[in-house]
Design an enzyme around this catalytic site. Structure first.
Site, PDB file in Angstrom:
ATOM      1  NE  ARG A 121      -2.886   0.423   3.349  1.00 49.85           N
ATOM      2  CZ  ARG A 121      -2.153   0.562   4.450  1.00 49.85           C
ATOM      3  NH1 ARG A 121      -1.384   1.626   4.614  1.00 49.85           N
ATOM      4  NH2 ARG A 121      -2.178  -0.357   5.391  1.00 49.85           N
ATOM      5  CE1 TYR A 176     -16.678  10.955 -15.808  1.00 48.91           C
ATOM      6  CE2 TYR A 176     -16.222  10.975 -13.458  1.00 48.91           C
ATOM      7  CZ  TYR A 176     -16.533  10.280 -14.606  1.00 48.91           C
ATOM      8  OH  TYR A 176     -16.706   8.931 -14.555  1.00 48.91           O
ATOM      9  CG  ASP A 191     -10.108  15.978 -14.569  1.00 42.83           C
ATOM     10  OD1 ASP A 191      -9.389  15.393 -15.410  1.00 42.83           O
ATOM     11  OD2 ASP A 191     -11.174  15.506 -14.126  1.00 42.83           O
ATOM     12  CE  LYS A 230     -12.624   7.720 -17.965  1.00 43.89           C
ATOM     13  NZ  LYS A 230     -13.024   8.980 -17.330  1.00 43.89           N
TER      14      LYS A 230
HETATM   15  C1  PLP Z   1     -13.471   9.411 -16.058  1.00 40.71           C
HETATM   16  C2  PLP Z   1     -13.169  10.740 -15.544  1.00 40.71           C
HETATM   17  C3  PLP Z   1     -12.941  10.955 -14.170  1.00 40.71           C
HETATM   18  C4  PLP Z   1     -13.058   9.847 -13.149  1.00 40.71           C
HETATM   19  O1  PLP Z   1     -12.095   8.847 -13.340  1.00 40.71           O
HETATM   20  P1  PLP Z   1     -12.315   7.291 -12.980  1.00 40.71           P
HETATM   21  O2  PLP Z   1     -11.051   6.678 -13.418  1.00 40.71           O
HETATM   22  O3  PLP Z   1     -13.516   6.836 -13.755  1.00 40.71           O
HETATM   23  O4  PLP Z   1     -12.551   7.229 -11.505  1.00 40.71           O
HETATM   24  C5  PLP Z   1     -12.621  12.235 -13.760  1.00 40.71           C
HETATM   25  N1  PLP Z   1     -12.536  13.256 -14.627  1.00 40.71           N
HETATM   26  C6  PLP Z   1     -12.764  13.100 -15.952  1.00 40.71           C
HETATM   27  C7  PLP Z   1     -12.654  14.269 -16.861  1.00 40.71           C
HETATM   28  C8  PLP Z   1     -13.089  11.843 -16.450  1.00 40.71           C
HETATM   29  O5  PLP Z   1     -13.330  11.696 -17.760  1.00 40.71           O
END
Ligand code: PLP
Length: 379
Positions: free
Chosen positions: A46, A98, A170, A195
């Site tokens: 961890r 998001y 983000d 992503k």
């Molecule tokens: C998918 C996404 C998230 C969240 O990420 P996870 O890996 O699904 O927890 C946050 N911000 C954006 C812009 C996203 O596309």
């Protein structure tokens, strides 16, 4: 080292044991000690794991940061950032956000006494109106999801610095191939590595990257104390994905442009949201802070008919109807019924997420096949 070399070599060393070029998957929870505390830098997975550390170094390298942290999901990474705060603190956030981030902020952290302001940030100076002594964090998503609004990171960072507020960006949609928020003055860059970073729709993961040592220490403490880390197998997959990030992104951008232009000229399409268009309200900012315009394209049909939008996404054959984005394969989504279903209709419509909005994550297939697929689905 240039970006296209960093994706392959940044922060990476060949494994000291046998010189393996890729880091081994250290599938272990614990590490032998010769005497209590006598270990080789690893005690418990961890806290640290060599495969995850290799990935964290890669994250730091591609975002031009000094410290990278890998989490079990993008939301786990966001959760760690919010845990820097105390009850009574306030956060200013993008309104076109998001859906999962919005849910985390409003359904979990508002109950812990943190106050969130969701505002349009297309004009960055507006942020200043919401800053007070309790403001501790500005949370920015750019391009926004799914409306492709562009927020000026540099101007936002100047405001944040002046008012001594942390700025987190983000960077999931843009990836460091297109923009590097730390270089523009942000304090924290966050990714859903699920992503584009992973890039192959085969893992769920999050990342944070920072430059500042003190901030890194606080986040490492939270990562270890709260425990939302990713496993070694997923760390390996993400490292493999990063190695082709630049070539994938180049093609995502080329195909994204082709799809956006095709849709913009289609008689049944009302509006196409893509920051590469000169008439996009913040096109100039996009041009100044991004290398290209990415593979995310949203559009609305004439008449704004819910059922017609559903039919289009059902008719698509190469684009798969699915949540998520950023993989090599093209995906289509209907935000009102899928990713943004957790945002109340009145709220989502205020930001443009209307009934016929369709969001495309344009993959790296052949451009002609993608256009032909849209043509047969839209009619
Ligand atoms: C998918 C996404 C998230 C969240 O990420 P996870 O890996 O699904 O927890 C946050 N911000 C954006 C812009 C996203 O596309």
């Amino acid at each position: 080292m240039k970006f296209n070399t960093k994706t392959i070599h940044g922060g990476q060393e060949h494994d000291p044991a046998y010189g393996s070029v890729m880091p081994p998957i250290y599938q272990t929870s614990t590490y032998a000690q010769s005497t209590p505390g006598g270990h080789k830098g690893y005690e418990y997975s961890r806290t640290h794991n060599p495969t995850r550390n290799a990935l964290e170094n890669a994250f730091a390298s591609i975002e031009n940061g000094n410290y990278g942290l890998a989490f079990g999901s993008g939301l786990a990474a966001i959760d760690a950032v919010i845990k820097l705060l105390q009850p009574g603190d306030e956060v200013i956030s993008t309104n076109d956000l998001y859906g999962g981030s919005y849910r985390l902020f409003t359904k979990i952290y508002e109950d812990f006494g943190i106050k969130f302001h969701f505002i349009g940030m297309e004009n960055a100076s507006k942020i200043e109106d919401y800053i007070n002594d309790n403001t501790k964090l500005i949370w920015v998503e750019t391009p926004t999801n799914p409306m492709m609004n562009i927020i000026d990171i540099k101007t936002t960072a100047e405001i944040a610095k002046r008012r001594q507020v942390i700025l987190a960006v983000d960077n999931t949609f843009a990836t460091p191939y297109l923009q590097q928020p730390l270089d523009l003055g942000a304090d924290i860059v966050m990714h859903s590595a699920t992503k584009y970073i992973g890039g192959h729709s085969d893992l769920v993961m999050g990342a944070l990257v920072v430059k500042d040592k003190d901030l890194a220490d606080r986040l490492y403490f939270i990562q270890n104390a709260s425990g939302a880390v990713c496993g070694p197998q997923d760390s390996f997959l993400a490292l493999r994905g990063i190695k082709t990030l630049h070539v994938r992104m180049q093609r995502h951008c080329e195909n994204g442009r082709a799809v956006a232009e095709y849709l913009a000229n289609h008689p049944k399409i009302e509006k196409v949201y893509w920051p590469g268009f000169e008439n996009h309200p913040n096109h100039d900012i996009a041009k100044s802070q991004m290398r290209d315009f990415g593979g995310m394209v949203s559009f609305v049909t004439k008449g704004n008919n819910y059922d017609e939008a559903i039919k289009i996404v059902e008719n698509l054959k190469i684009f798969t109807l699915a949540e998520s984005l950023g993989g090599v394969e093209s995906l289509a989504g209907h935000p009102a019924s899928m990713t943004h279903a957790s945002i109340p209709k009145v709220e989502r419509e205020k930001t443009g997420v209307v009934d016929s909005l369709i969001r495309l994550s344009v993959g790296i297939e052949d451009e002609a096949d993608l256009i032909a697929d849209l043509k047969q689905a839209i009619g």
